[in-house]
Design an enzyme around this catalytic site. Structure first.
Site, PDB file in Angstrom:
ATOM      1  CD  GLU A  24      -2.679   1.235   2.554  1.00 26.75           C
ATOM      2  OE1 GLU A  24      -3.240   2.313   2.819  1.00 26.75           O
ATOM      3  OE2 GLU A  24      -2.729   0.228   3.300  1.00 26.75           O
ATOM      4  CG  ASP A  62      -2.899   9.150   6.990  1.00 26.08           C
ATOM      5  OD1 ASP A  62      -3.237   7.954   7.019  1.00 26.08           O
ATOM      6  OD2 ASP A  62      -2.718   9.786   5.943  1.00 26.08           O
TER       7      ASP A  62
END
Length: 253
Positions: free
Chosen positions: A48, A59
């Site tokens: 990824e 995030d």
């Protein structure tokens, strides 16, 4: 057949689970990033690759820091695509990026580039299921999988999304952002059990998985394990520590 489907089929036959490893493209520097990516790619089943963004809402602190540093390296989307074309071999690659980057390039062009340069799947964490139709149509047209993110907040909603998911279902192990340092929410086990009743698409779990112990707990119920922040931290510690960590995770999957 999409390479992600092929990889999960191969692993199922072998009785193995997928190691899905994340790193931020452009980190730690523009000059070093490809070497680190190749190293990680050699250990994982699915890579990824995160494209840096200035406001990465999904995030946590670690990946946000990596994104900020990568942005200072003047990283462009073209660099990402050309790099994928350069190093990709027989294992699938998923791009994780935010919707603004896709819109800026143009939805049709972005997904055609994914096909042409070798990206097998895309994860767009700031697009809800209800907003994803146009992206999914472009994915289908180009043979690219759109990976749905599913949270533990609503099992019924999760089941609805999972019924039409492709590639793998990305199940978030806890509420919040990536790299969270608390314990894995035990309700993830109930979620995975319920999802298996409505879909045969592989179920991968991620967000805050940082150790062999975490992996051992989750691999019994999941088809794949996503690790990101812990890999970024190991990059900071140096290649020797990174390799040791990747080997440890690889050995238990």
């Amino acid at each position: 057949m999409n390479l992600i489907d092929k990889k999960f089929e191969e692993l199922k036959i072998k009785g193995k689970k997928a190691f899905i490893g994340y790193t931020t493209f452009g980190y730690p520097t523009k000059g070093e990033t490809l070497d680190y990516i190749k190293l990680i790619y050699s250990y994982v089943d699915v890579l990824e690759l995160g494209f840096p963004f200035s406001d990465p809402i999904a995030d946590g602190e670690v990946i946000q820091r990596a994104s900020v540093k990568a942005l200072k390296e003047d990283i462009k989307l073209d660099h990402l695509f050309y790099s994928i074309e350069k190093f990709k071999k027989d294992k699938p690659i998923a791009i994780m990026l935010y919707a603004n980057t896709v819109y800026k390039r143009g939805i049709e062009k972005f997904f055609k580039d994914c096909k042409d340069f070798g990206a097998d799947a895309v994860i767009i964490p700031d697009i809800s299921y209800e907003e994803s139709a146009e992206f999914k149509a472009a994915c289908r047209e180009n043979g690219v999988h759109y990976i749905d993110l599913i949270s533990i907040s609503s099992i019924e909603r999760a089941k609805m999304i999972a019924k039409t998911s492709k590639g793998f279902v990305y199940c978030v192990t806890r509420k919040g952002v990536t790299g969270f340092k608390g314990e894995i929410d035990k309700s993830i086990y109930e979620l995975l059990s319920e999802l298996k009743k409505v879909t045969s698409t592989p179920l991968a779990v991620g967000f805050g998985i940082k150790s062999k112990e975490d992996v051992l707990k989750l691999k019994e119920v999941a088809d794949g394990i996503v690790i990101g922040s812990a890999i970024i931290n190991k990059i900071d510690e140096g290649k020797e520590d990174l390799v040791s960590f990747l080997e440890t995770i690889r050995s238990v999957l």
